[in-house]
Design a protein around this motif. Sequence first.
Motif, PDB file in Angstrom:
ATOM      1  N   PRO A 176     -13.154   1.630   6.742  1.00  0.00           N
ATOM      2  CA  PRO A 176     -12.430   2.852   7.107  1.00  0.00           C
ATOM      3  C   PRO A 176     -13.287   3.861   7.874  1.00  0.00           C
ATOM      4  CG  PRO A 176     -11.922   2.208   4.863  1.00  0.00           C
ATOM      5  CD  PRO A 176     -13.016   1.311   5.309  1.00  0.00           C
ATOM      6  N   GLU A 186      -6.107   8.209  -7.372  1.00  0.00           N
ATOM      7  CA  GLU A 186      -6.411   6.769  -7.364  1.00  0.00           C
ATOM      8  C   GLU A 186      -7.529   6.467  -6.357  1.00  0.00           C
ATOM      9  OE1 GLU A 186      -5.093   4.425  -9.292  1.00  0.00           O
ATOM     10  OE2 GLU A 186      -3.716   5.776 -10.333  1.00  0.00           O
ATOM     11  N   GLU A 187      -8.194   5.353  -6.549  1.00  0.00           N
ATOM     12  CA  GLU A 187      -9.349   5.011  -5.726  1.00  0.00           C
ATOM     13  C   GLU A 187      -9.002   4.958  -4.230  1.00  0.00           C
ATOM     14  OE1 GLU A 187     -12.874   1.589  -5.530  1.00  0.00           O
ATOM     15  OE2 GLU A 187     -11.072   1.278  -6.758  1.00  0.00           O
ATOM     16  N   ASN A 188      -9.762   5.693  -3.449  1.00  0.00           N
ATOM     17  CA  ASN A 188      -9.674   5.735  -1.986  1.00  0.00           C
ATOM     18  C   ASN A 188      -8.432   6.426  -1.437  1.00  0.00           C
ATOM     19  OD1 ASN A 188     -12.131   4.341  -1.555  1.00  0.00           O
ATOM     20  ND2 ASN A 188     -11.107   2.378  -1.868  1.00  0.00           N
ATOM     21  N   VAL A 189      -7.559   6.918  -2.308  1.00  0.00           N
ATOM     22  CA  VAL A 189      -6.332   7.551  -1.824  1.00  0.00           C
ATOM     23  C   VAL A 189      -6.633   8.893  -1.158  1.00  0.00           C
ATOM     24  CG1 VAL A 189      -4.129   8.569  -2.507  1.00  0.00           C
ATOM     25  CG2 VAL A 189      -4.835   6.361  -3.450  1.00  0.00           C
ATOM     26  N   ASP A 196       0.851  -1.193   0.000  1.00  0.00           N
ATOM     27  CA  ASP A 196       0.000   0.000   0.000  1.00  0.00           C
ATOM     28  C   ASP A 196       0.889   1.247   0.000  1.00  0.00           C
ATOM     29  OD1 ASP A 196      -1.829   2.011   0.391  1.00  0.00           O
ATOM     30  OD2 ASP A 196      -2.915   0.994   1.993  1.00  0.00           O
ATOM     31  N   ARG A 207      -9.345   9.827   0.231  1.00  0.00           N
ATOM     32  CA  ARG A 207      -9.989   9.545   1.519  1.00  0.00           C
ATOM     33  C   ARG A 207      -8.967   9.213   2.593  1.00  0.00           C
ATOM     34  NH1 ARG A 207      -9.364   4.572   3.605  1.00  0.00           N
ATOM     35  NH2 ARG A 207     -10.355   3.530   1.840  1.00  0.00           N
ATOM     36  N   ALA A 208      -7.976   8.410   2.248  1.00  0.00           N
ATOM     37  CA  ALA A 208      -6.966   8.003   3.224  1.00  0.00           C
ATOM     38  C   ALA A 208      -6.097   9.173   3.666  1.00  0.00           C
ATOM     39  CB  ALA A 208      -6.088   6.895   2.639  1.00  0.00           C
ATOM     40  N   THR A 212       0.092   4.302  -0.190  1.00  0.00           N
ATOM     41  CA  THR A 212      -0.476   5.356   0.655  1.00  0.00           C
ATOM     42  C   THR A 212      -0.151   5.105   2.119  1.00  0.00           C
ATOM     43  OG1 THR A 212      -2.304   5.570  -0.916  1.00  0.00           O
ATOM     44  CG2 THR A 212      -2.573   6.616   1.230  1.00  0.00           C
ATOM     45  N   GLN A 226      -5.893   3.479   5.531  1.00  0.00           N
ATOM     46  CA  GLN A 226      -5.520   2.291   4.763  1.00  0.00           C
ATOM     47  C   GLN A 226      -6.323   2.221   3.468  1.00  0.00           C
ATOM     48  OE1 GLN A 226      -6.465  -1.695   6.401  1.00  0.00           O
ATOM     49  NE2 GLN A 226      -4.260  -2.013   6.436  1.00  0.00           N
ATOM     50  N   VAL A 227      -5.649   1.986   2.363  1.00  0.00           N
ATOM     51  CA  VAL A 227      -6.298   1.858   1.056  1.00  0.00           C
ATOM     52  C   VAL A 227      -6.400   0.387   0.666  1.00  0.00           C
ATOM     53  CG1 VAL A 227      -6.095   2.358  -1.408  1.00  0.00           C
ATOM     54  CG2 VAL A 227      -5.585   4.141   0.276  1.00  0.00           C
TER      55      VAL A 227
END
Length: 256
Positions: A229, A142-145, A56, A147-148, A58, A214-215
């Motif tokens: 999350p 990138e997906e969910n990055v 990961d 957010r993290a 991120t 965490q992604v």
Amino acid sequence: MAFTAVLQSEWTKIRTVASTSWTLALVFLVTVGFAALFSATFDPNRLDAAQRATFDPTATSLSSMELGQLAMIVFGVLVVSTEYSTGMIRTSLAAVPRREHFLLGKMAVATALALAVGLLTSFASFFLTQALLGDLGIGIGEENVLRAVTGAGLYLALLALFCMGVAAMLRSSVAAISVLVPFFLIVSNLLVGFEATRTVGQYLPSNAGGRIMQVVPHAFDSPETPYGPWGGFGIMVLWTLAAVLGGYAVLRKRDA
């Protein structure tokens, strides 16, 4: 005293006390500095097959948050406990007789500052370390990055608020730091590290709240959790609310 005046007063206190300013600066310097060091010395060849599959980038960027949170713990404690150690609490409560306004104003200003520093720290750590990771790096889109990375800043703000609540209950810098540092840096990691205590450990604020950063699921061999999350972040919100209410209850019932 009007609530806006309380906010201005608390802003002046935090801004003019060197210890609180330095602890916020340390949050940024320690987190970004160690994140850059980890990324610059990272060797993907040392990862086994399972670790490569769950790598990961991120989480790598935010891995030093555990070190930076130490400074944020101290910041949250000092914002409240300094009033007691210097005796200024009597003057403050005389100026603001409504204790809920006093505590709310102090926590609002300090949490806003912690959020600003937390977001600056998390985004700086992300962009710097992704550049250092080279081909292993990813983009913020990138997906969910996003957010993290944003969640890391939110986590630090909630951490500061939680520590303010505990400091208001204990009314001592030494006592609060002596409880909070082992709780976040030792107890939480020990409980989640063993199968027998993992069910309890994963509901502690640092472990639950840290889930938002965490992604990739199971990154770095992390165990599976019964929440996602935002669910983990919600658990930390509940812990923080309990600490704040506890701090207010003590402030309201005890003499300065």
